[in-house]
Design an enzyme around this catalytic site. Structure first.
Site, PDB file in Angstrom:
ATOM      1  N   TYR A 185     -42.882-102.328   8.341  1.00 39.89           N
ATOM      2  CA  TYR A 185     -44.024-102.951   7.448  1.00 39.89           C
ATOM      3  C   TYR A 185     -44.655-101.759   6.389  1.00 39.89           C
ATOM      4  O   TYR A 185     -43.941-101.038   6.293  1.00 39.89           O
ATOM      5  CB  TYR A 185     -44.945-103.619   8.073  1.00 39.89           C
ATOM      6  CG  TYR A 185     -44.288-104.709   9.112  1.00 39.89           C
ATOM      7  CD1 TYR A 185     -43.361-105.757   8.428  1.00 39.89           C
ATOM      8  CD2 TYR A 185     -44.581-104.944  10.496  1.00 39.89           C
ATOM      9  CE1 TYR A 185     -42.834-106.645   9.223  1.00 39.89           C
ATOM     10  CE2 TYR A 185     -44.131-106.126  11.235  1.00 39.89           C
ATOM     11  CZ  TYR A 185     -42.818-106.828  10.751  1.00 39.89           C
ATOM     12  OH  TYR A 185     -42.587-107.775  11.411  1.00 39.89           O
ATOM     13  N   VAL A 241     -43.023-109.411  14.731  1.00 34.93           N
ATOM     14  CA  VAL A 241     -44.350-109.933  15.388  1.00 34.93           C
ATOM     15  C   VAL A 241     -44.094-110.601  16.706  1.00 34.93           C
ATOM     16  O   VAL A 241     -45.073-110.908  17.426  1.00 34.93           O
ATOM     17  CB  VAL A 241     -45.061-110.543  14.560  1.00 34.93           C
ATOM     18  CG1 VAL A 241     -45.579-110.141  13.132  1.00 34.93           C
ATOM     19  CG2 VAL A 241     -44.136-112.060  14.145  1.00 34.93           C
ATOM     20  N   LYS A 286     -34.086-108.895  10.464  1.00 37.77           N
ATOM     21  CA  LYS A 286     -33.809-108.390   8.982  1.00 37.77           C
ATOM     22  C   LYS A 286     -32.604-107.510   8.944  1.00 37.77           C
ATOM     23  O   LYS A 286     -31.954-107.875   7.994  1.00 37.77           O
ATOM     24  CB  LYS A 286     -35.244-108.110   8.374  1.00 37.77           C
ATOM     25  CG  LYS A 286     -36.085-109.179   8.257  1.00 37.77           C
ATOM     26  CD  LYS A 286     -37.504-108.760   7.890  1.00 37.77           C
ATOM     27  CE  LYS A 286     -38.271-110.045   7.726  1.00 37.77           C
ATOM     28  NZ  LYS A 286     -39.756-109.672   7.411  1.00 37.77           N
TER      29      LYS A 286
END
Length: 304
Positions: free
Chosen positions: A240, A258, A64
């Site tokens: 997160y 993850v 990201k």
């Protein structure tokens, strides 16, 4: 440094028993929950490592910040900020907005799935294959080596991506996503399936810590202002909905995935790559966070 890393790693390895590997993507469920590795690259290029640092895994959400960098390089900060906000959502990374109000760019940030899907649509290219190849090339430059895509994970992501499809179509229905939804999602699924190891993540972190320059050669990859932008987002949103606690416990910009990876940035000092696939309920590596917390305390890494 190697002796310190080895000692901390063995002290933190048992923490993996408190987590479990991701299983909502079937291929990820094959990971070894007891694996743990770390790689550190200092600002002058010195390298140290310990444990399972050569184990190859998929980058997942650690891509990201690279998606954000590519979008910034292609469009500039002002345009990117008009499409994706910067505030932490306080919700899980794959949360669907349940508000009665219309979804707008201020509701999402680049470190949650919705924001990352939008980032894929902002990459320049005549096709989504070309856009992905440009992203992959940037990832290779940042990682300091040749890397590819795990095709098995990509197929698993694509065939079990109903939640991300729901997010993408919600974005589309609110006018926040241009282009064909399935093409955008294909780019996103492939991006998450890029293969890395701890060394690659440490090298990416080292570039961000060095304000956009490669370690050793000092070659500039992107402007320093973009490094500040990305590091700030990582600090507030990168772990997160556990980012606040991570800021207290570790205190450096970081991004988790993850697949078990964590890429950490210690501004002006070092980049750190960690692999530990046993995750907590928020999707972060349990032993990896413990290891970073101990390393931060030993070396006084916190920026606070």
């Amino acid at each position: 440094m190697e002796e310190l890393l080895e000692r901390l790693l063995e002290e933190c390895r048992p923490a993996a028993g408190q987590g479990k590997v991701a299983d909502y993507i079937p291929e990820l469920s094959k990971g070894d929950p007891e694996a743990l590795g770390i790689y550190v690259i200092g600002s002058e290029g010195k390298r140290s490592w310990a444990g399972d640092c050569r184990q190859v895994f998929t980058i997942q959400s650690v891509v990201k910040p690279i998606l954000l960098l590519q979008a910034l390089m292609d469009n500039g900060a002002e345009f990117v900020m008009s499409r994706v906000g910067v505030e932490a959502t306080g919700k899980p990374f794959d949360a669907i907005n349940f508000s009665d109000q219309s979804l707008d760019s201020g509701n999402i940030n680049p470190m949650v799935n919705m924001g990352a899907i939008v980032m894929c649509s902002l990459i320049h290219g005549r096709s989504y294959d070309e856009r992905f190849q440009r992203l992959l090339e940037l990832t290779r430059r940042l990682a300091g080596g040749e890397i590819g895509v795990d095709q098995a994970v990509y197929r698993s992501e694509k065939s079990h991506g109903s939640k991300n499809r729901a997010l993408a179509y919600l974005l589309k229905s609110n006018g926040l996503l241009d282009g064909d939804v399935e093409e955008v999602l294909d780019c996103y699924f492939r991006a998450c399936s890029i293969q890395v190891d701890c060394r690659a993540l440490a090298h990416i972190g080292a570039v961000l810590s060095n304000r956009g320059r490669l370690p050793v050669s000092n070659e500039r990859i992107f402007p320093a202002a973009m490094s500040r932008y990305v590091n700030a987002i990582l600090m507030t949103c990168g772990m997160y909905d556990g980012s606040g606690e991570f800021a207290l416990r570790v205190g450096v910009p970081a991004k988790s995935g993850v697949g078990g990876g964590i890429m950490a940035v210690v501004p002006t000092r070092m980049g750190i790559g960690i692999f530990g696939p046993a995750l907590d309920r928020k999707g972060n590596s349990v032993a990896g966070i413990r290891l970073l917390e101990r390393l931060s305390a030993e070396l006084h890494l916190s920026i606070f």
